[in-house]
Design a protein around this motif. Structure first.
Motif, PDB file in Angstrom:
ATOM      1  N   VAL A  20       0.941  -1.242  -0.002  1.00 16.91           N
ATOM      2  CA  VAL A  20       0.169  -0.148   0.066  1.00 16.91           C
ATOM      3  C   VAL A  20       0.987   1.211  -0.039  1.00 16.91           C
ATOM      4  CG1 VAL A  20      -1.608   1.248   1.198  1.00 16.91           C
ATOM      5  CG2 VAL A  20      -1.864  -0.881   0.955  1.00 16.91           C
ATOM      6  N   CYS A  21       1.850   1.244   0.847  1.00  9.70           N
ATOM      7  CA  CYS A  21       2.646   2.477   0.768  1.00  9.70           C
ATOM      8  C   CYS A  21       3.525   2.732  -0.567  1.00  9.70           C
ATOM      9  CB  CYS A  21       3.798   2.279   2.070  1.00  9.70           C
ATOM     10  SG  CYS A  21       3.361   2.337   3.673  1.00  9.70           S
ATOM     11  N   GLU A  22       3.752   1.657  -1.293  1.00 12.92           N
ATOM     12  CA  GLU A  22       4.547   1.572  -2.430  1.00 12.92           C
ATOM     13  C   GLU A  22       3.597   2.294  -3.460  1.00 12.92           C
ATOM     14  OE1 GLU A  22       6.979  -1.380  -5.287  1.00 12.92           O
ATOM     15  OE2 GLU A  22       6.371  -2.131  -3.276  1.00 12.92           O
ATOM     16  N   GLN A  23       2.343   1.994  -3.192  1.00 14.78           N
ATOM     17  CA  GLN A  23       1.515   2.440  -4.426  1.00 14.78           C
ATOM     18  C   GLN A  23       1.070   3.928  -4.182  1.00 14.78           C
ATOM     19  OE1 GLN A  23      -2.494   0.056  -4.018  1.00 14.78           O
ATOM     20  NE2 GLN A  23      -1.467  -1.425  -5.417  1.00 14.78           N
ATOM     21  N   PHE A  24       1.328   4.382  -3.157  1.00 17.40           N
ATOM     22  CA  PHE A  24       0.819   5.819  -2.661  1.00 17.40           C
ATOM     23  C   PHE A  24       1.998   6.716  -2.571  1.00 17.40           C
ATOM     24  CE2 PHE A  24      -3.318   3.606  -1.218  1.00 17.40           C
ATOM     25  CZ  PHE A  24      -3.961   4.520  -2.121  1.00 17.40           C
ATOM     26  N   ILE A  25       3.135   6.559  -2.365  1.00 18.73           N
ATOM     27  CA  ILE A  25       4.388   7.209  -2.206  1.00 18.73           C
ATOM     28  C   ILE A  25       4.598   8.214  -3.322  1.00 18.73           C
ATOM     29  CG2 ILE A  25       6.223   5.773  -3.143  1.00 18.73           C
ATOM     30  CD1 ILE A  25       6.365   7.725  -0.113  1.00 18.73           C
ATOM     31  N   ILE A  26       4.348   7.904  -4.558  1.00 19.35           N
ATOM     32  CA  ILE A  26       4.533   8.636  -5.801  1.00 19.35           C
ATOM     33  C   ILE A  26       3.570   9.740  -5.924  1.00 19.35           C
ATOM     34  CG2 ILE A  26       4.733   8.940  -8.374  1.00 19.35           C
ATOM     35  CD1 ILE A  26       7.267   7.605  -7.095  1.00 19.35           C
ATOM     36  N   PRO A  27       2.205   9.694  -5.574  1.00 20.48           N
ATOM     37  CA  PRO A  27       1.270  10.686  -5.727  1.00 20.48           C
ATOM     38  C   PRO A  27       1.400  11.537  -4.331  1.00 20.48           C
ATOM     39  CG  PRO A  27       0.292   8.604  -6.173  1.00 20.48           C
ATOM     40  CD  PRO A  27       1.405   8.114  -5.675  1.00 20.48           C
ATOM     41  N   PHE A  28       2.033  10.905  -3.237  1.00 20.89           N
ATOM     42  CA  PHE A  28       2.365  11.971  -2.117  1.00 20.89           C
ATOM     43  C   PHE A  28       3.525  12.840  -2.528  1.00 20.89           C
ATOM     44  CE2 PHE A  28       0.462   9.052   1.196  1.00 20.89           C
ATOM     45  CZ  PHE A  28      -0.860   9.546   1.064  1.00 20.89           C
ATOM     46  N   CYS A  29       4.497  12.225  -3.135  1.00 19.81           N
ATOM     47  CA  CYS A  29       5.710  13.102  -3.601  1.00 19.81           C
ATOM     48  C   CYS A  29       5.268  14.278  -4.516  1.00 19.81           C
ATOM     49  CB  CYS A  29       6.716  11.955  -4.194  1.00 19.81           C
ATOM     50  SG  CYS A  29       7.582  11.319  -3.087  1.00 19.81           S
ATOM     51  N   ILE A  30       4.453  13.950  -5.597  1.00 22.55           N
ATOM     52  CA  ILE A  30       3.955  14.636  -6.403  1.00 22.55           C
ATOM     53  C   ILE A  30       3.048  16.074  -5.688  1.00 22.55           C
ATOM     54  CG2 ILE A  30       2.587  15.204  -8.419  1.00 22.55           C
ATOM     55  CD1 ILE A  30       3.236  12.407  -9.552  1.00 22.55           C
ATOM     56  N   PHE A  31       2.241  15.586  -4.919  1.00 20.63           N
ATOM     57  CA  PHE A  31       1.489  16.639  -4.024  1.00 20.63           C
ATOM     58  C   PHE A  31       2.440  17.351  -3.339  1.00 20.63           C
ATOM     59  CE2 PHE A  31      -0.401  17.723   0.120  1.00 20.63           C
ATOM     60  CZ  PHE A  31      -1.543  18.658  -0.492  1.00 20.63           C
ATOM     61  N   GLN A  32       3.402  16.880  -2.674  1.00 21.48           N
ATOM     62  CA  GLN A  32       4.357  17.603  -1.750  1.00 21.48           C
ATOM     63  C   GLN A  32       5.106  18.382  -2.512  1.00 21.48           C
ATOM     64  OE1 GLN A  32       4.091  17.526   1.405  1.00 21.48           O
ATOM     65  NE2 GLN A  32       5.485  19.123   1.667  1.00 21.48           N
ATOM     66  N   GLY A  33       5.616  18.098  -3.662  1.00 24.91           N
ATOM     67  CA  GLY A  33       6.311  18.916  -4.751  1.00 24.91           C
ATOM     68  C   GLY A  33       5.661  20.139  -4.885  1.00 24.91           C
ATOM     69  N   VAL A  34       4.630  19.938  -5.417  1.00 19.60           N
ATOM     70  CA  VAL A  34       3.635  21.047  -5.817  1.00 19.60           C
ATOM     71  C   VAL A  34       3.724  22.069  -4.521  1.00 19.60           C
ATOM     72  CG1 VAL A  34       1.470  21.738  -6.349  1.00 19.60           C
ATOM     73  CG2 VAL A  34       2.569  19.879  -7.809  1.00 19.60           C
ATOM     74  N   ARG A  35       3.335  21.563  -3.394  1.00 21.23           N
ATOM     75  CA  ARG A  35       2.829  22.263  -2.419  1.00 21.23           C
ATOM     76  C   ARG A  35       4.341  23.067  -2.107  1.00 21.23           C
ATOM     77  NH1 ARG A  35       0.502  21.439   3.517  1.00 21.23           N
ATOM     78  NH2 ARG A  35       2.045  22.517   4.575  1.00 21.23           N
ATOM     79  N   THR A  36       5.250  22.283  -1.769  1.00 25.42           N
ATOM     80  CA  THR A  36       6.597  23.115  -1.746  1.00 25.42           C
ATOM     81  C   THR A  36       7.046  24.139  -2.616  1.00 25.42           C
ATOM     82  OG1 THR A  36       7.501  20.828  -0.782  1.00 25.42           O
ATOM     83  CG2 THR A  36       9.318  22.633  -1.406  1.00 25.42           C
TER      84      THR A  36
END
Length: 63
Positions: A20-36
């Motif tokens: 589950v973590c492996e599936q969701f880590i890339i979308p979280f990275c993209i969201f956090q990159g945009v937020r940053t």
């Protein structure tokens, strides 16, 4: 001497959580990159670095 990592020796619930973590880590990275990019704070940058390192570790099957 370092032991080899074998994901099948883990309990089933840990393997499922890892998947589950492996599936969701890339979308979280993209969201956090945009937020940053929009609202950069020191916490956001450090959190993005941790997420990217986790994503790389998952892709290289180190975790």
């Amino acid at each position: 001497m370092r032991r080899r990592y074998n994901p099948y020796s883990l309990p089933p619930w840990v393997r499922k959580a890892r998947g589950v973590c492996e599936q969701f880590i890339i979308p979280f990275c993209i969201f956090q990159g945009v937020r940053t990019l929009l609202f950069p704070t020191a916490f956001d940058v450090l959190f993005l670095i941790v997420l990217v390192l986790l994503a790389v570790a998952f892709k290289m099957q180190m975790i």
